[in-house]
Design an enzyme around this catalytic site. Structure first.
Site, PDB file in Angstrom:
ATOM      1  N   LYS A 171       0.876  -1.283   0.073  1.00 17.29           N
ATOM      2  CA  LYS A 171       0.007  -0.069   0.081  1.00 17.29           C
ATOM      3  C   LYS A 171       0.839   1.368  -0.029  1.00 17.29           C
ATOM      4  O   LYS A 171       1.451   1.746   1.043  1.00 17.29           O
ATOM      5  CB  LYS A 171      -0.979   0.109   1.121  1.00 17.29           C
ATOM      6  CG  LYS A 171      -2.020   0.995   1.036  1.00 17.29           C
ATOM      7  CD  LYS A 171      -2.583   1.826   2.136  1.00 17.29           C
ATOM      8  CE  LYS A 171      -1.721   3.090   2.594  1.00 17.29           C
ATOM      9  NZ  LYS A 171      -2.081   4.058   1.441  1.00 17.29           N
ATOM     10  N   GLY A 224       6.831   6.136   7.844  1.00 15.71           N
ATOM     11  CA  GLY A 224       5.795   7.149   7.653  1.00 15.71           C
ATOM     12  C   GLY A 224       6.128   7.871   8.881  1.00 15.71           C
ATOM     13  O   GLY A 224       7.149   7.987   9.399  1.00 15.71           O
ATOM     14  N   SER A 225       5.052   8.699   9.232  1.00 16.01           N
ATOM     15  CA  SER A 225       5.013   9.690  10.325  1.00 16.01           C
ATOM     16  C   SER A 225       4.931   8.700  11.866  1.00 16.01           C
ATOM     17  O   SER A 225       4.549   7.596  11.727  1.00 16.01           O
ATOM     18  CB  SER A 225       3.934  10.521  10.375  1.00 16.01           C
ATOM     19  OG  SER A 225       2.698   9.629  10.501  1.00 16.01           O
ATOM     20  N   GLY A 229       2.765   5.400  12.579  1.00 15.52           N
ATOM     21  CA  GLY A 229       3.703   4.255  13.230  1.00 15.52           C
ATOM     22  C   GLY A 229       3.047   3.883  14.597  1.00 15.52           C
ATOM     23  O   GLY A 229       3.094   2.485  14.753  1.00 15.52           O
ATOM     24  N   GLU A 246       9.909   2.793  10.418  1.00 19.02           N
ATOM     25  CA  GLU A 246      10.790   3.939  10.276  1.00 19.02           C
ATOM     26  C   GLU A 246       9.766   5.169  10.147  1.00 19.02           C
ATOM     27  O   GLU A 246       9.029   5.287   9.472  1.00 19.02           O
ATOM     28  CB  GLU A 246      11.308   3.710   8.883  1.00 19.02           C
ATOM     29  CG  GLU A 246      12.471   2.706   9.094  1.00 19.02           C
ATOM     30  CD  GLU A 246      13.620   2.754   9.818  1.00 19.02           C
ATOM     31  OE1 GLU A 246      13.922   3.932  10.479  1.00 19.02           O
ATOM     32  OE2 GLU A 246      14.395   1.752  10.297  1.00 19.02           O
ATOM     33  N   CYS A 280      13.277  12.229   5.653  1.00 21.25           N
ATOM     34  CA  CYS A 280      13.314  11.895   7.043  1.00 21.25           C
ATOM     35  C   CYS A 280      14.581  12.014   7.541  1.00 21.25           C
ATOM     36  O   CYS A 280      14.753  12.380   9.002  1.00 21.25           O
ATOM     37  CB  CYS A 280      12.967  10.480   7.227  1.00 21.25           C
ATOM     38  SG  CYS A 280      13.860   9.450   6.153  1.00 21.25           S
ATOM     39  N   GLN A 327       0.504  19.886   3.375  1.00 20.56           N
ATOM     40  CA  GLN A 327       1.802  20.100   3.911  1.00 20.56           C
ATOM     41  C   GLN A 327       2.233  21.418   3.807  1.00 20.56           C
ATOM     42  O   GLN A 327       3.019  21.991   4.882  1.00 20.56           O
ATOM     43  CB  GLN A 327       2.796  19.197   3.188  1.00 20.56           C
ATOM     44  CG  GLN A 327       4.466  19.377   3.652  1.00 20.56           C
ATOM     45  CD  GLN A 327       4.406  18.532   5.219  1.00 20.56           C
ATOM     46  OE1 GLN A 327       3.942  17.377   5.457  1.00 20.56           O
ATOM     47  NE2 GLN A 327       4.976  19.144   5.927  1.00 20.56           N
ATOM     48  N   GLU A 379       8.881  17.510  14.190  1.00 23.56           N
ATOM     49  CA  GLU A 379       9.192  17.366  12.882  1.00 23.56           C
ATOM     50  C   GLU A 379       8.143  18.147  12.171  1.00 23.56           C
ATOM     51  O   GLU A 379       7.211  18.370  12.074  1.00 23.56           O
ATOM     52  CB  GLU A 379       9.137  16.036  12.355  1.00 23.56           C
ATOM     53  CG  GLU A 379       9.594  15.635  10.850  1.00 23.56           C
ATOM     54  CD  GLU A 379       9.306  14.332  10.428  1.00 23.56           C
ATOM     55  OE1 GLU A 379       8.067  13.673  10.535  1.00 23.56           O
ATOM     56  OE2 GLU A 379      10.147  13.693  10.046  1.00 23.56           O
TER      57      GLU A 379
HETATM   58  P1  NAP Z   1       2.191   9.095   6.904  1.00 30.22           P
HETATM   59  O1  NAP Z   1       0.847  10.097   6.909  1.00 30.22           O
HETATM   60  O2  NAP Z   1       2.495   8.443   8.248  1.00 30.22           O
HETATM   61  O3  NAP Z   1       1.647   7.904   5.826  1.00 30.22           O
HETATM   62  C1  NAP Z   1       2.519   6.741   5.693  1.00 30.22           C
HETATM   63  C2  NAP Z   1       1.892   5.612   5.139  1.00 30.22           C
HETATM   64  O4  NAP Z   1       0.929   5.166   6.011  1.00 30.22           O
HETATM   65  C3  NAP Z   1       0.951   6.134   4.066  1.00 30.22           C
HETATM   66  O5  NAP Z   1       0.903   5.405   3.085  1.00 30.22           O
HETATM   67  C4  NAP Z   1      -0.579   6.542   4.501  1.00 30.22           C
HETATM   68  O6  NAP Z   1      -1.356   6.247   3.726  1.00 30.22           O
HETATM   69  C5  NAP Z   1      -0.501   5.236   5.455  1.00 30.22           C
HETATM   70  N1  NAP Z   1      -1.356   5.198   6.513  1.00 30.22           N
HETATM   71  C6  NAP Z   1      -2.019   6.353   6.955  1.00 30.22           C
HETATM   72  N2  NAP Z   1      -2.970   5.954   7.834  1.00 30.22           N
HETATM   73  C7  NAP Z   1      -2.921   4.503   8.134  1.00 30.22           C
HETATM   74  C8  NAP Z   1      -3.580   3.694   9.199  1.00 30.22           C
HETATM   75  N3  NAP Z   1      -4.575   3.803   9.856  1.00 30.22           N
HETATM   76  N4  NAP Z   1      -3.394   2.230   8.642  1.00 30.22           N
HETATM   77  C9  NAP Z   1      -2.444   1.908   7.788  1.00 30.22           C
HETATM   78  N5  NAP Z   1      -1.596   2.736   7.001  1.00 30.22           N
HETATM   79  C10 NAP Z   1      -2.041   4.102   7.113  1.00 30.22           C
HETATM   80  O7  NAP Z   1       3.529   9.811   6.456  1.00 30.22           O
HETATM   81  P2  NAP Z   1       3.890  10.535   5.245  1.00 30.22           P
HETATM   82  O8  NAP Z   1       2.960  11.845   5.206  1.00 30.22           O
HETATM   83  O9  NAP Z   1       3.325  10.038   4.106  1.00 30.22           O
HETATM   84  O10 NAP Z   1       5.360  10.479   5.214  1.00 30.22           O
HETATM   85  C11 NAP Z   1       6.191  11.533   6.149  1.00 30.22           C
HETATM   86  C12 NAP Z   1       6.414  11.058   7.042  1.00 30.22           C
HETATM   87  O11 NAP Z   1       7.306   9.755   6.854  1.00 30.22           O
HETATM   88  C13 NAP Z   1       7.436  11.756   7.759  1.00 30.22           C
HETATM   89  O12 NAP Z   1       7.347  11.805   9.167  1.00 30.22           O
HETATM   90  C14 NAP Z   1       8.721  11.311   7.593  1.00 30.22           C
HETATM   91  O13 NAP Z   1       9.618  11.572   8.492  1.00 30.22           O
HETATM   92  C15 NAP Z   1       8.613   9.668   7.570  1.00 30.22           C
HETATM   93  N6  NAP Z   1       9.658   9.269   6.721  1.00 30.22           N
HETATM   94  C16 NAP Z   1      10.373   8.390   7.587  1.00 30.22           C
HETATM   95  C17 NAP Z   1      11.447   7.642   6.781  1.00 30.22           C
HETATM   96  C18 NAP Z   1      12.432   6.853   7.563  1.00 30.22           C
HETATM   97  O14 NAP Z   1      13.077   5.968   6.994  1.00 30.22           O
HETATM   98  N7  NAP Z   1      12.538   7.079   8.769  1.00 30.22           N
HETATM   99  C19 NAP Z   1      11.584   7.822   5.205  1.00 30.22           C
HETATM  100  C20 NAP Z   1      10.662   8.671   4.960  1.00 30.22           C
HETATM  101  C21 NAP Z   1       9.804   9.351   5.386  1.00 30.22           C
HETATM  102  P3  NAP Z   1      -2.206   7.581   2.854  1.00 30.22           P
HETATM  103  O15 NAP Z   1      -0.952   8.498   2.726  1.00 30.22           O
HETATM  104  O16 NAP Z   1      -2.427   7.189   1.530  1.00 30.22           O
HETATM  105  O17 NAP Z   1      -3.276   8.113   3.562  1.00 30.22           O
END
Ligand code: NAP
Ligand code: MG
Length: 477
Positions: A171, A224-225, A229, A246, A280, A327, A379
């Site tokens: 996904k 993701g966030s 997480g 992550e 990230c 964003q 962040e």
């Molecule tokens: P996000 O909003 O947490 O989304 C990540 C993924 O989770 C997306 O596919 C999202 O789907 C999905 N998701 C959301 N709610 C969910 C739920 N209840 N159940 C299952 N999946 C769900 O993060 P983002 O805005 O895409 O990305 C930015 C974040 O990623 C930042 O915090 C960044 O630091 C982090 N990041 C971390 C790393 C690392 O390796 N540490 C690398 C890159 C990014 P939808 O978006 O389709 O709703």
């Protein structure tokens, strides 16, 4: 414009519902995609379950060949995939092509890992008995990815998952389904049997949640966030499911008096503003000792003021748009928070108008910031940095570590003593000396500590810790 459905059991399935727009020009629709329903997700998990017995016993040469073909295709189509990536995510074309090449390198690496699935043989403590330690695939794995690396992050999860014999339900973030679809399509054309990899395009709240709620997933790898997480973790604990997270970062970069000024300013500009600060591993806390502070700030401002912010496909563009209006609103809100908290806005902070209607924001520098301000603790995920002045190395290290995150950290110094001490005592998963905090290799482990990560490392051969399960067998001859 592309019309793309889910790919479940090798077939295109689902009704269209997600429209992806170009953040450099919101009048441009990049593609129309499926919006997976709960029942699509259940079908995808069922397909992956059915495919698991055969794939988990498939020959290593078959897996090797499929992953190799994908690597070759990513390289051959790097301009095309890079352009799609730049259009859906907004990073500049050079970075987007670089990310596509990175994905190719990752597939190549794991193609070769298929040929190195080693175990161990040890003597038993009991005479006449032998012990074998082997690794087996874990089963059906859910792969949930963010929008900021639309091809590299899916690659570094899917390639090892398949190499080690797992089947996958993937996904991607709903902002970037285009690269995800191309990657899934490539894998199928490379010979991956139907059902081994299933793509579900849909929102986190519906498709993502349906995946989390399934009792049939053996593992879940998430990037993701930190907020999402946490939800993922709770669900995985409830289902006795192996998981790996992550998440966010608030990565510090320390600059000491003895630093080479140009190295420090270049590393900070890269860490803070490249990929529009949406990495990230970006650095958003620049922790600078008193003796170099004013010169450093001036050099960083010079670099920020020269950065060309425009359409991601523009030939002179150095920084593309923010990914979407949500964003952008978050970034602007934090800029107001910084001003209200008493940090001084030295440069940037304004939304820019360009020839196309996109989400363009200036690179933004706050000075006179302290580490307890929200802009230094939370962040932001945009091109916004805080400069925090400190007395000496000891205060710099303590400030760098005073955070709930721990993904990446950096130090710019010519002192071997301080570089060595920082490598040992920085509380982060990755430490960079005289380099930007972002920018990593593909053949070594990637991950963090504290609120940034949970579980075993991704990438390189360390990936096998998550994607396999260890078995210990005893044989009496
Ligand atoms: P996000 O909003 O947490 O989304 C990540 C993924 O989770 C997306 O596919 C999202 O789907 C999905 N998701 C959301 N709610 C969910 C739920 N209840 N159940 C299952 N999946 C769900 O993060 P983002 O805005 O895409 O990305 C930015 C974040 O990623 C930042 O915090 C960044 O630091 C982090 N990041 C971390 C790393 C690392 O390796 N540490 C690398 C890159 C990014 P939808 O978006 O389709 O709703
Ligand atoms: Mg999000």
């Amino acid at each position: 414009m592309k019309l793309r459905q889910n790919i479940i059991g090798g077939a295109a399935v689902g009704t269209l519902g997600i429209e992806s727009r170009n953040p450099s020009d919101v009048t441009e629709v990049v593609g129309q995609y499926a919006a997976a329903t709960k029942s699509d997700v259940h079908a995808a998990i069922e397909a992956a379950k059915q495919a698991f017995p055969a794939w988990s016993h498939s020959g290593i040469l078959e897996r090797h060949a499929i992953l190799r073909r994908v690597s070759d295709e990513l390289n051959a189509r790097k301009e095309e995939i890079g352009t799609l990536l730049a259009r859906e995510e907004g990073k500049i074309l050079g970075e987007a092509i670089g990310e596509t090449v990175r994905a190719a390198q990752i597939f190549d690496f794991f193609a070769n890992e298929c040929l190195r699935l080693a175990g161990e043989i040890l003597p038993s403590t009991r005479p006449g008995v032998g012990v074998e330690i082997t690794r087996e695939p874990i089963g059906v794995v859910g792969v949930v990815t963010p929008w900021n690396y639309p091809i590299a992050i899916p690659a570094w999860k899917i390639a090892p998952a398949l190499a080690y014999g797992n089947t996958v339900v993937f996904k991607p973030a709903s902002l970037v389904p285009g690269c995800a679809w191309e990657l899934t399509d490539m894998l199928h054309r490379a010979g991956l049997p139907a059902g081994v990899l299933n793509l579900i395009v849909g929102s986190g709240s519906v498709a993502g949640q349906a995946l989390l709620d399934s009792p049939d997933l053996a593992g879940l790898t998430f990037t993701g966030s930190t907020a999402t997480g946490r939800q993922v973790a709770l669900s995985c604990v409830e289902h006795h499911r192996k998981f790996q997270l992550e998440m966010g970062g608030k990565n510090p970069m320390v600059v000491l008096d003895d630093a080479d000024l140009a190295v420090a300013a270049d590393a900070a500009a890269n860490s803070g503003f490249f990929s529009t600060g949406q990495r990230c591993t970006a650095s958003s806390r620049l922790i600078v000792t008193e003796g170099i502070h004013d010169r450093f700030v001036k050099a960083l401002q010079e670099r920020a003021s020269k950065l060309v912010v425009d359409h991601a496909l523009g030939k002179d563009t150095q920084m593309g748009p923010v990914v979407d209006e949500k964003q952008l609103a978050i970034d602007q809100d934090y800029i107001d928070v910084g001003k209200n908290e008493g940090a001084r806005l030295l440069f940037g902070g304004e939304v820019l108008e360009r020839r196309t209607k996109g989400h363009f924001l200036q690179p933004t520098i706050f000075v006179d910031a302290t580490n307890d301000m929200r802009i230094s603790r939370e962040e932001i995920f945009g091109p916004v940095v805080s400069v925090i002045k400190v007395k000496d190395y000891d205060e710099a290290l303590a400030t760098a570590n005073a955070t709930t995150y721990g993904l990446s950290s950096g130090i710019v110094t010519t002192s071997l003593k301080h570089a060595t001490d920082f490598k040992r005592n920085s509380q982060s998963g990755m430490v960079m000396v005289n380099l930007p905090t972002a920018g990593v290799d593909f053949h070594v482990p990637f991950g963090g500590r504290k609120g940034s990560s949970y579980g075993s490392r991704e990438q390189g051969r360390y990936a096998n810790e998550f994607f396999t399960v260890v078995k210990t067998s005893y044989t009496k001859s």
